[in-house]
Scaffold this active site. Structure first.
Site, PDB file in Angstrom:
ATOM      1  N   LYS A   1       3.543  38.157  -0.712  1.00  0.00           N
ATOM      2  CA  LYS A   1       2.136  38.014  -1.059  1.00  0.00           C
ATOM      3  C   LYS A   1       1.307  39.070  -0.342  1.00  0.00           C
ATOM      4  O   LYS A   1       1.840  39.937   0.347  1.00  0.00           O
ATOM      5  CB  LYS A   1       1.678  36.594  -0.745  1.00  0.00           C
ATOM      6  CG  LYS A   1       2.574  35.523  -1.405  1.00  0.00           C
ATOM      7  CD  LYS A   1       1.953  34.165  -1.443  1.00  0.00           C
ATOM      8  CE  LYS A   1       0.979  34.066  -2.599  1.00  0.00           C
ATOM      9  NZ  LYS A   1       0.442  32.702  -2.774  1.00  0.00           N
TER      10      LYS A   1
ATOM     11  N   ASP B   1      -2.054  37.950 -10.057  1.00  0.00           N
ATOM     12  CA  ASP B   1      -2.848  36.970  -9.316  1.00  0.00           C
ATOM     13  C   ASP B   1      -4.336  37.119  -9.592  1.00  0.00           C
ATOM     14  O   ASP B   1      -4.922  38.192  -9.395  1.00  0.00           O
ATOM     15  CB  ASP B   1      -2.583  37.133  -7.818  1.00  0.00           C
ATOM     16  CG  ASP B   1      -3.232  36.026  -7.004  1.00  0.00           C
ATOM     17  OD1 ASP B   1      -3.033  34.847  -7.353  1.00  0.00           O
ATOM     18  OD2 ASP B   1      -3.942  36.345  -6.040  1.00  0.00           O
TER      19      ASP B   1
ATOM     20  N   LYS C   1       1.829  24.181  -2.818  1.00  0.00           N
ATOM     21  CA  LYS C   1       0.576  23.537  -2.401  1.00  0.00           C
ATOM     22  C   LYS C   1       0.698  22.026  -2.572  1.00  0.00           C
ATOM     23  O   LYS C   1       0.063  21.411  -3.426  1.00  0.00           O
ATOM     24  CB  LYS C   1      -0.595  24.105  -3.193  1.00  0.00           C
ATOM     25  CG  LYS C   1      -0.842  25.581  -2.910  1.00  0.00           C
ATOM     26  CD  LYS C   1      -1.960  26.150  -3.762  1.00  0.00           C
ATOM     27  CE  LYS C   1      -2.161  27.636  -3.481  1.00  0.00           C
ATOM     28  NZ  LYS C   1      -3.199  28.258  -4.332  1.00  0.00           N
TER      29      LYS C   1
ATOM     30  N   ARG D   1       0.824  -1.215   0.000  1.00  0.00           N
ATOM     31  CA  ARG D   1       0.000   0.000   0.000  1.00  0.00           C
ATOM     32  C   ARG D   1       0.859   1.267   0.000  1.00  0.00           C
ATOM     33  O   ARG D   1       0.576   2.211  -0.748  1.00  0.00           O
ATOM     34  CB  ARG D   1      -0.923   0.001   1.216  1.00  0.00           C
ATOM     35  CG  ARG D   1      -1.883   1.182   1.278  1.00  0.00           C
ATOM     36  CD  ARG D   1      -2.955   1.094   0.212  1.00  0.00           C
ATOM     37  NE  ARG D   1      -2.590   1.761  -1.043  1.00  0.00           N
ATOM     38  CZ  ARG D   1      -3.007   1.373  -2.242  1.00  0.00           C
ATOM     39  NH1 ARG D   1      -3.752   0.303  -2.373  1.00  0.00           N
ATOM     40  NH2 ARG D   1      -2.655   2.039  -3.315  1.00  0.00           N
TER      41      ARG D   1
ATOM     42  N   GLU E   1       3.298  39.827  -5.305  1.00  0.00           N
ATOM     43  CA  GLU E   1       1.973  39.510  -5.807  1.00  0.00           C
ATOM     44  C   GLU E   1       1.160  40.783  -6.024  1.00  0.00           C
ATOM     45  O   GLU E   1       1.155  41.677  -5.176  1.00  0.00           O
ATOM     46  CB  GLU E   1       1.255  38.603  -4.795  1.00  0.00           C
ATOM     47  CG  GLU E   1      -0.149  38.197  -5.180  1.00  0.00           C
ATOM     48  CD  GLU E   1      -0.794  37.359  -4.084  1.00  0.00           C
ATOM     49  OE1 GLU E   1      -0.665  36.127  -4.130  1.00  0.00           O
ATOM     50  OE2 GLU E   1      -1.402  37.955  -3.167  1.00  0.00           O
TER      51      GLU E   1
END
Length: 285
Positions: free
Chosen positions: A169, A220, A137, A102, A199
């Protein structure tokens, strides 16, 4: 960029944590039916079309459980594979094959899913000057594997972690007080070899970022028309990155706007694992 070598020298620690998560004291099911060591073999079978990725991680799981483990295969990371294709045969102590199955498949399936989606997106950008990037992410404790899978699929890695580059950001800007102030503070603090990316969400912010001397300006969550105007406003004075709501269907349009980079969190955070199975386990002695 995460390479196969980089991943190889780091992966044992991650894999051992994954194995410890799955086997806290013993594998009760396996020990119930296999009391003693016995050699066996099983087939690795692909159950859908895609790009295979993570074979060395798959094998390493079993190697950590059984030094005699071996894998015979005619495919390598980055190859296109088809539904029903025999990817290879694993050989080893049946107890290790059962206990590691697994965990090994979890790595292989997820990494192959990421490579498959990335390859699809990268093809949308073929012939353009826009580079496909991943993001941070990623699933906790899966970052080296997931970023490697992006490169296998044809994408590039954005910064690996928070120590890897300056990316200011919206909340960094809020903490500093303004875009200009945030860039000034970063320029004063960060080593001179670091580029400063910031950003922006509006054309007014883009203008301020250009005037403040940002090296890279992230556009963005902008619609295509606003992004086009932003690229014209920047006029080559900074590199540009498109981010937010990036889908495979939009990539060609984004590339035509002329941004340098397009980053997509969906390459890792929303990917579907590729369906791969380990089947037909049989004793060989």
């Amino acid at each position: 960029m995460i390479s196969g070598v980089t991943m190889k020298i780091n992966m044992d620690e991650y894999i051992l944590h994954a194995l410890k998560e799955d086997i806290t004291s013993e594998d009760v099911s396996t020990n119930a039916v296999m009391r003693d060591a016995r050699r066996g073999a099983a087939q690795l079978i692909c159950k859908e079309d895609g790009i295979i990725c993570g074979l060395q991680v798959f094998c390493r799981v079993f190697e950590l459980l059984d030094e005699s483990f071996s894998f015979e295969s005619g495919v390598k990371d980055g190859d296109e594979v088809k539904k029903g294709q025999l990817l290879g045969t694993v050989y080893g102590d049946i107890r290790a094959l059962l206990s590691g199955e697994r965990t090994a498949l979890n790595y292989l399936q997820r990494m192959s899913g990421i490579a498959t989606v990335t390859r699809r997106c990268a093809k949308e950008l073929e012939g353009s000057s826009t580079t496909l990037l991943d993001t941070r992410k990623t699933v906790p404790n899966m970052r080296p594997f997931e970023k490697y899978a992006v490169t296998v699929g044809g994408g590039k890695n954005h910064r690996y972690n928070l120590s890897d580059g300056v990316l200011l950001k919206d909340n960094h800007i809020g903490a500093a007080g303004s875009i200009t102030r945030a860039i000034e503070m970063a320029r004063d603090y960060a080593p001179f070899v670091r580029k400063i990316e910031i950003e922006t969400e509006t054309l007014e912010q883009v203008r301020e970022a250009v005037d403040a001397g940002a090296d890279i300006i992230m556009l963005d969550n902008m619609d295509n028309e606003t992004m086009r105007r932003a690229v014209e406003l920047i006029g080559g004075r900074a590199e540009t990155e498109c981010s937010g709501n990036v889908t495979a269907e939009r990539l060609r349009e984004i590339a035509e706007i002329g941004v340098d980079y397009v980053s997509s969190g969906a390459l890792t955070h929303s990917v579907k694992a590729m369906d791969i199975s380990l089947k037909n386990l049989k004793p060989t002695e």
